[in-house]
Enzyme design. Structure first.
Site, PDB file in Angstrom:
ATOM      1  N   ALA A  89       3.175   6.000  -2.750  1.00  0.00           N
ATOM      2  CA  ALA A  89       4.365   6.772  -3.113  1.00  0.00           C
ATOM      3  C   ALA A  89       4.542   6.843  -4.625  1.00  0.00           C
ATOM      4  CB  ALA A  89       5.599   6.163  -2.458  1.00  0.00           C
ATOM      5  N   GLY A 121       0.818  -1.217   0.000  1.00  0.00           N
ATOM      6  CA  GLY A 121       0.000   0.000   0.000  1.00  0.00           C
ATOM      7  C   GLY A 121       0.846   1.258   0.000  1.00  0.00           C
ATOM      8  N   CYS A 122       1.915   1.249   0.767  1.00  0.00           N
ATOM      9  CA  CYS A 122       2.792   2.428   0.860  1.00  0.00           C
ATOM     10  C   CYS A 122       3.537   2.652  -0.453  1.00  0.00           C
ATOM     11  CB  CYS A 122       3.768   2.272   2.016  1.00  0.00           C
ATOM     12  SG  CYS A 122       2.920   2.158   3.613  1.00  0.00           S
ATOM     13  N   THR A 123       3.920   1.567  -1.106  1.00  0.00           N
ATOM     14  CA  THR A 123       4.588   1.681  -2.403  1.00  0.00           C
ATOM     15  C   THR A 123       3.624   2.222  -3.450  1.00  0.00           C
ATOM     16  OG1 THR A 123       6.115  -0.110  -1.855  1.00  0.00           O
ATOM     17  CG2 THR A 123       5.799   0.381  -4.202  1.00  0.00           C
TER      18      THR A 123
END
Length: 154
Positions: free
Chosen positions: A50, A45-47
């Protein structure tokens, strides 16, 4: 813990990003500023979040929007993350959770029946005078850049 409320001033801070450049609330004045908090570098999710911002960063800059990412990961982790995905914006390594606490994004979370404390994925959108215009409490990670533009009505 209460998240920073709409209409609040950006909390006072000064921290170095992953490249050693100083970022402070004072240095962010004069442009619209997005500060987004995310749980962990190199997670799905963070990738996605970003990369959505990174792929659209030039357009965001042309619209007068600067973006800062924040997590509790250290400088080494942030450097690997930015290099792996060619992220063009600063990431702040908030290992002691100072900024995380100031913005009120640390708290109880639940995942797969387990309860623990962690960072609540949250995006804060400030005006040119560092006044909080809007907060996105559950960002759409894959379409976050579009979500930011839409929230700023751009």
């Amino acid at each position: 813990m209460e998240k920073l409320a709409i209409g609040s001033s950006m909390p006072s801070f000064a921290m170095n990003d992953q490249n050693g450049n100083l970022v402070s609330n004072e240095s962010l004045k004069g442009k619209k500023t997005v500060i987004y908090f995310y749980p962990k570098d190199n997670t799905p999710g963070c990738t996605a979040q970003a990369c959505s911002i990174g792929e659209n960063y030039e357009e965001l800059l042309k619209l007068g929007i600067q973006v800062i990412g924040v997590s509790a990961d250290d400088v080494k982790s942030h450097l690997k993350f930015t290099e792996k995905y060619n992220l063009p914006f600063p990431l702040l390594p908030d290992t002691d959770k100072t900024l995380i606490q100031l913005f009120g994004v640390w708290g109880e979370k639940k995942f797969m029946g387990k309860t623990y404390d962690g960072i609540h994925r949250t995006t804060f959108l400030f005006d040119e005078n560092n006044i909080l215009l809007e907060r996105i409490d559950k960002p759409d990670t894959k379409n976050h850049a579009s979500e930011i533009k839409k929230t700023y009505n751009l």
